[in-house]
Structure formats: C-alpha cells, structure tokens
Design an enzyme around this catalytic site. Structure first.
Site, PDB file in Angstrom:
ATOM      1  N   ASP A  55      40.062  48.730  57.866  1.00 10.75           N
ATOM      2  CA  ASP A  55      40.278  47.621  57.019  1.00 10.75           C
ATOM      3  C   ASP A  55      41.852  47.817  56.585  1.00 10.75           C
ATOM      4  O   ASP A  55      42.236  48.831  56.130  1.00 10.75           O
ATOM      5  CB  ASP A  55      39.354  47.304  55.638  1.00 10.75           C
ATOM      6  CG  ASP A  55      39.575  46.335  55.201  1.00 10.75           C
ATOM      7  OD1 ASP A  55      39.508  45.140  55.674  1.00 10.75           O
ATOM      8  OD2 ASP A  55      39.913  46.282  53.952  1.00 10.75           O
ATOM      9  N   GLU A  65      42.329  47.436  61.627  1.00 12.15           N
ATOM     10  CA  GLU A  65      42.724  45.785  61.430  1.00 12.15           C
ATOM     11  C   GLU A  65      44.255  45.511  61.050  1.00 12.15           C
ATOM     12  O   GLU A  65      44.685  45.941  60.068  1.00 12.15           O
ATOM     13  CB  GLU A  65      42.045  45.208  60.153  1.00 12.15           C
ATOM     14  CG  GLU A  65      42.109  43.622  60.138  1.00 12.15           C
ATOM     15  CD  GLU A  65      41.810  43.247  58.657  1.00 12.15           C
ATOM     16  OE1 GLU A  65      41.267  42.184  58.724  1.00 12.15           O
ATOM     17  OE2 GLU A  65      41.809  44.144  57.538  1.00 12.15           O
TER      18      GLU A  65
END
Length: 611
Positions: free
Chosen positions: A324, A353
């Site tokens: 993330d 990400e």
C-alpha cells in the site's frame, strides 16, 4: 503457614513473568539467509535489566531507547538450529527472570518459493464485504467496533472462513491468485473494516479469524494451485497501534513536532526542482490523522518492518505482497525493505501501489527502471500498478468516436510508452479496485462496455487483476462513500435473499457478466502466449484497436471495436501480425473465423482469435 508461603511464591513468580508483556517477533526460523535477528522485548521498565542469552548464542547489539519499556536485542541467528534458546534478564549479578524464544524448522524450499506472475489473474477481495463464514466472530470483546451491517462504513462480518468457503467459486471463475485487502488487527473506533490502520501487525484481526485461519487459507489455496498475496502496509500504522500509544522512540513516527498531513505530491520524490519542505511533507507527512507515518530512516523501525514481512511470508506461506502507498515511503528505506525481502526470496513477487498518472513517474519505482537510473535510484520492486491504463479504461469506452487522443487511441498511446518500463510483464493491469470507481457504475451497467474493458485487461501484457463482484455486474458510486464501492457480495451472508456464488442463484444479468468473465479467464489460464507473448499493436482506425500476442509457437489476434457501428477490416494491413494465418478460432463465440481478405466485427464488441 505453608499456604502463605505458596501464595508468596506464586505471586512472586507472576511478577517475574509479567516483566515481559510482548516479544516480537514471537518466534523465528532456523537457516534463514538474514544473518541477524532483532528481538524486541516490551514490559514495564524492562530496560533496567541486563540481557544475556543461552550459551552459544551471540548477542551483537543491545539497544535501549529513551522509553524504558523496550529493549531491542540483536543476535547472530544464522547458525542457530531449530529449538529453544533463553534470554536471561539480570539485575547486577542476580538473575531476575528469563524468556524462552523458539526457532522453528524452515519448510523445505521456502527460500525458492515462486511468486505470482503474468500467468496469474488476481482476484481482489475486501474480506469484510465478501462472505461471512463464521458469524460467531463478527464482533470481539477486545476490539472497539462491533458489527453493524446496516452501516455503509461499518463492519459487516466477512471473514477468512468466508473466503475459504468460496474458493471453489473463485477457482471455477478462472482466477489463480487472491489479493485480500489487509487482515491484520485494526482497532479504530470506526471504519475499521478496511484494515489499513493496523493496531497489531503480528495478529490477524480476530473479527476475521486467527493467524492459524490465515495459514489454513494459504494451505487450502495451495492445494488448488492458487496463490495468496498479502496486502502489506509499510508507510503507516493506525493511531490505536499499541506501540503508537507507547512509542519506543520519539522518532519511531514522523514528528513535526506532532502531526502534519501529507501533501500527497509524490512527484517531489524525484522532481529535480523540488523544495525540501514539499518533499518532506510527502514522505514524512501522515496519510491521515489516524494513520501515524512510520519513520523508515530509523533503523529500529526499518528492521522491525523487514522482520515482520518475512515472518508473515514464512508463517503463512505467502506467494506475494501488494504494498500500500508504496511511493509515500521514504525512498531509501522502502528500497532497503524491498531488496532485503527479495534477497531472502529471489523468486517472490511484490507489487507496489504507485497511484500516479504518468508512465515515466510510475516506472521510476520499478526495479531497474531506466527512469529511476537517471536519479541513480533503484527500488528493487519487481512490479507496479498500471494506473495510466486504468485511467484510459475508465473513459475511452464512452468515446464512440475516435479523436486524435480519444477512443481506442488512449489504449494505444498507453502501450506506446512501454519503453519506459524495465519489465512490462510485471505491471498489474485492472479496470478497478477497492479505491476506484466501480467499472460497472462508470459504464452505467452496460454489459458490452464491460466486455470491452475485460477483453483488454485479460489479453494485453502484464498481470490482470479483477475486483470482486465486477464479474456479476456489481455497482457502487464512489462519490457516495467508499462503502458503496465495497458492497457485500450477494450470497455471502446466511440471510441474503439470493446468492451469486452459484449459477442457479444468479440473476440473468449477473449470469451474463459471469459467463463472459469465466470463459475469457479460463481461456487465459491455459494460454501461455497471453502470459508472456510479445505485443504487436496497430494504430486504431475508426475506433477499432487491433493487436497481437505472439511467441514462437502461438499467435492470438485481439480486435476491439469501440464504435457502435459495424466495422470491416482489410486484413492486408495486418499481414505482419497474421504471419500467413488464413483462419482462427474465435474464443468468445467459439466460431471458426476466416482471415483471408477482410473481417467484419459488430459495434461495441471484441474478438479474441486464436490463429
């Protein structure tokens, strides 16, 4: 008198053992490549003690911080066999108490585990919203937020057992891997269902199940030749994390002093003209006020995150990480984290990400990037997410007329920039995820536009990812709240009126979405040329995009007609791609197609032709 003496000894023993409240990691493995292990001991005023270890265990470093409740003990772990060792806590010459620490036998072949790759299709699950396999754990007495399915942003009760119960559905659909959003404990008082604000990173949130349940999920998947990918958060923890409430060091998190929000300007990580304060606010600013930003430039923090990630790979037998907010981390720290894990597991895969809207800027974060090389920077990160393709997918299928930069030209232009990437097969391609608008909402439930988008995602280069429920036409408006794009999968709860997990339970519309998805997914699963074949694309004409995937043995021709009108293609133009093929099998319809002179394709439709 004997009873009084026994009570005294019992209470004294309880006091001694209560000195250590937490040990992290809770155990480790022998024969790891990582030569050192840093064990954290936490307890009231524990730093008052000196620490020794079992005979033959070499202590390389003992670190005490300004918080007397922590001791970090680094040992040479490379030669320690499976079994128990002792850490002895002394005050002066007196032994006060000891702690047993376990080394486990590493599973055979662990270091050489194969990560996910372009032969896989990832099925992204929001576990709280997928299926409730064990209603008894919907709420938990130790955790604040209780189940409330009527609340869009509340906990709905989905769990690990619900995923296990529906593995057959996912496998039958044609997906080969599961990426679940985080499952670790999140004790936020509200919105804890997304689990990105973690409060204990060595514990599965008990409202999802247990650590053993998570390992059982991996085992069940491996029995089906499927892969499990953990959503890992390096950038921040939740404000309710037990260590945030009693920081080991002041600079365990970024302080300004106190809280400053990120400016979300990831470009400051490489902008040659950046102001230092802008870069600092991106790297060090908190993602939100409830997510304290971890300081990876603190060696204690970075080592903690590295060991925690490795612990979960070994314990849960993982096949990959999705990281993330990768590009919000401190550049050097996140590169060291990534490279250390990849050194331990050279065939593992990690996708980061990097939510940016320019190929060069996304490429910067991939391993061996030619763009990163300009800045003498290399993350070691194997895979990144193709957000520029996602940007194109969410708009171009509403553009019935082709313009210079509109319609299918947007897809062509995206792939024309592939020269910026070090590894185009390690790009995650998708039409939507848990943070974006639902593709079927964007296209207002238009099945034909969904088919066009899915055809592109499943037949172009890279690793496809499907968001749960898209395959049955699920909708949700992001503007009304994230909870709306994270709706419950129908049939995942005992009292649901209908279930989309079975053909008999699906509506006609849901089945239309599902059958198309299943057919194309299962074809891709067996089609090696779609995994690693080269990509040959043609400039779109009249809003028709044609490309080929090919290797030495096989060729597939993909035609996407984004125009509402029927188009007829002169096949002479595609001689290079056809390579003499006179016919082919069209995968979607099952028809035999002649490829001798011209090819007709109806409006708003696609063809996948196996030559």
């Amino acid at each position: 008198m004997k009873n009084i003496l026994f009570l005294f000894l019992f209470c004294a023993g309880m006091t001694l053992h209560a000195q250590v409240e937490k040990v992290e990691p809770p155990f480790w493995w022998s024969a790891m490549n990582l030569p050192e292990l840093q064990v954290m001991f936490y307890g009231n005023n524990i730093a008052q003690y000196d620490v020794q270890a079992s005979e033959g265990v070499i202590i390389n470093n003992i670190r005490k911080t300004e918080n007397p409740n922590y001791i970090f003990v680094t040992i040479n772990s490379g030669e320690i066999p499976a079994g128990n060792i002792e850490f002895i806590f002394r005050k002066g010459k007196k032994k006060v108490f000891s702690e047993t620490f376990e080394f486990r036998e590493r599973e055979e072949g662990s270091a050489l585990r194969e990560g996910f790759d372009a032969s896989d299709v990832l099925y992204l699950i929001m576990p709280d919203r997928f299926a409730n396999g064990d209603p008894s754990n919907d709420s938990h007495p130790e955790l604040t937020e209780k189940v409330n399915r009527s609340l869009q942003g509340g906990r709905h009760g989905g769990d690990i057992q619900g995923i296990i119960d529906n593995l057959d559905y996912i496998q039958d659909l044609g997906a080969t891997a599961i990426w679940s959003t985080p499952l670790l404990e999140d004790d936020d008082p509200k919105y804890s269902y997304h689990t990105y604000a973690q409060s204990d990173v060595y514990r599965i949130d008990p409202r999802y199940g247990s650590n053993d349940d998570y390992r059982r999920l991996a085992d069940e998947m491996h029995d089906r030749d499927m892969k499990l990918i953990m959503d890992y958060v390096t950038n921040h923890w939740g404000a309710e994390h037990w260590m945030i409430k009693d920081l080991p060091t002041y600079n365990w998190v970024h302080q300004f002093p106190g809280y400053r929000n990120s400016n979300y300007r990831m470009t400051t990580q490489f902008d040659p003209h950046k102001a230092d304060i802008d870069r600092k606010l991106n790297e060090d600013g908190w993602f939100t006020s409830t997510m304290p930003d971890l300081n990876q430039s603190n060696p204690l923090v970075l080592n903690y995150l590295i060991q925690n990630a490795i612990w979960w790979i070994e314990f849960a037998d993982l096949d990959g990480f999705r990281v993330d907010t990768y590009s919000y981390n401190e550049k050097e720290g996140i590169a060291e984290w990534t490279k250390t894990i990849m050194n331990e597991y050279p065939h593992f895969n990690i996708v980061g990400e990097v939510w940016m809207h320019d190929q060069a800027q996304i490429s910067y974060w991939q391993k061996d990037s030619p763009v990163g090389a300009i800045d003498s920077y290399n993350t070691g990160l194997p895979a990144v997410m193709d957000f520029t393709l996602h940007d194109a997918i969410t708009g171009m299928f509403d553009q019935d007329e082709q313009g210079y930069a509109d319609g299918m030209v947007r897809a062509y232009d995206n792939f024309a920039n592939d020269f910026l990437y070090a590894d185009i097969y390690n790009l995650l391609v998708f039409a939507g995820n848990h943070d974006t608008g639902r593709i079927n909402e964007i296209y207002d439930g238009d099945l034909e536009k969904y088919k066009l988008a899915l055809t592109l995602v499943l037949t172009t280069r890279g690793i496809p990812q499907l968001y749960y429920g898209d395959e049955i036409g699920m909708r949700g408006e992001k503007a009304t709240g994230d909870g709306d794009i994270r709706r419950d999968f129908p049939g995942g709860w005992n009292n649901d009126e209908q279930s989309a997990f079975t053909k008999a339970g699906r509506t006609a519309t849901q089945e239309a979405y599902h059958s198309f998805t299943k057919k194309l997914l299962n074809y891709r699963k067996e089609s090696k040329v779609l995994h690693n074949g080269k990509l040959l694309q043609y400039v779109p004409e009249e809003n028709v995009y044609v490309y080929f995937r090919f290797n030495e043995e096989d060729r597939v021709m993909v035609v996407i007609n984004n125009s509402p009108e029927e188009r007829e293609l002169d096949l002479v133009r595609f001689t290079e791609g056809l390579k003499g093929a006179q016919s082919g099998n069209e995968v979607i319809s099952g028809n035999r197609i002649s490829l001798q002179d011209s090819l007709k394709i109806t409006g708003k439709s696609s063809m996948v032709i196996e030559l």
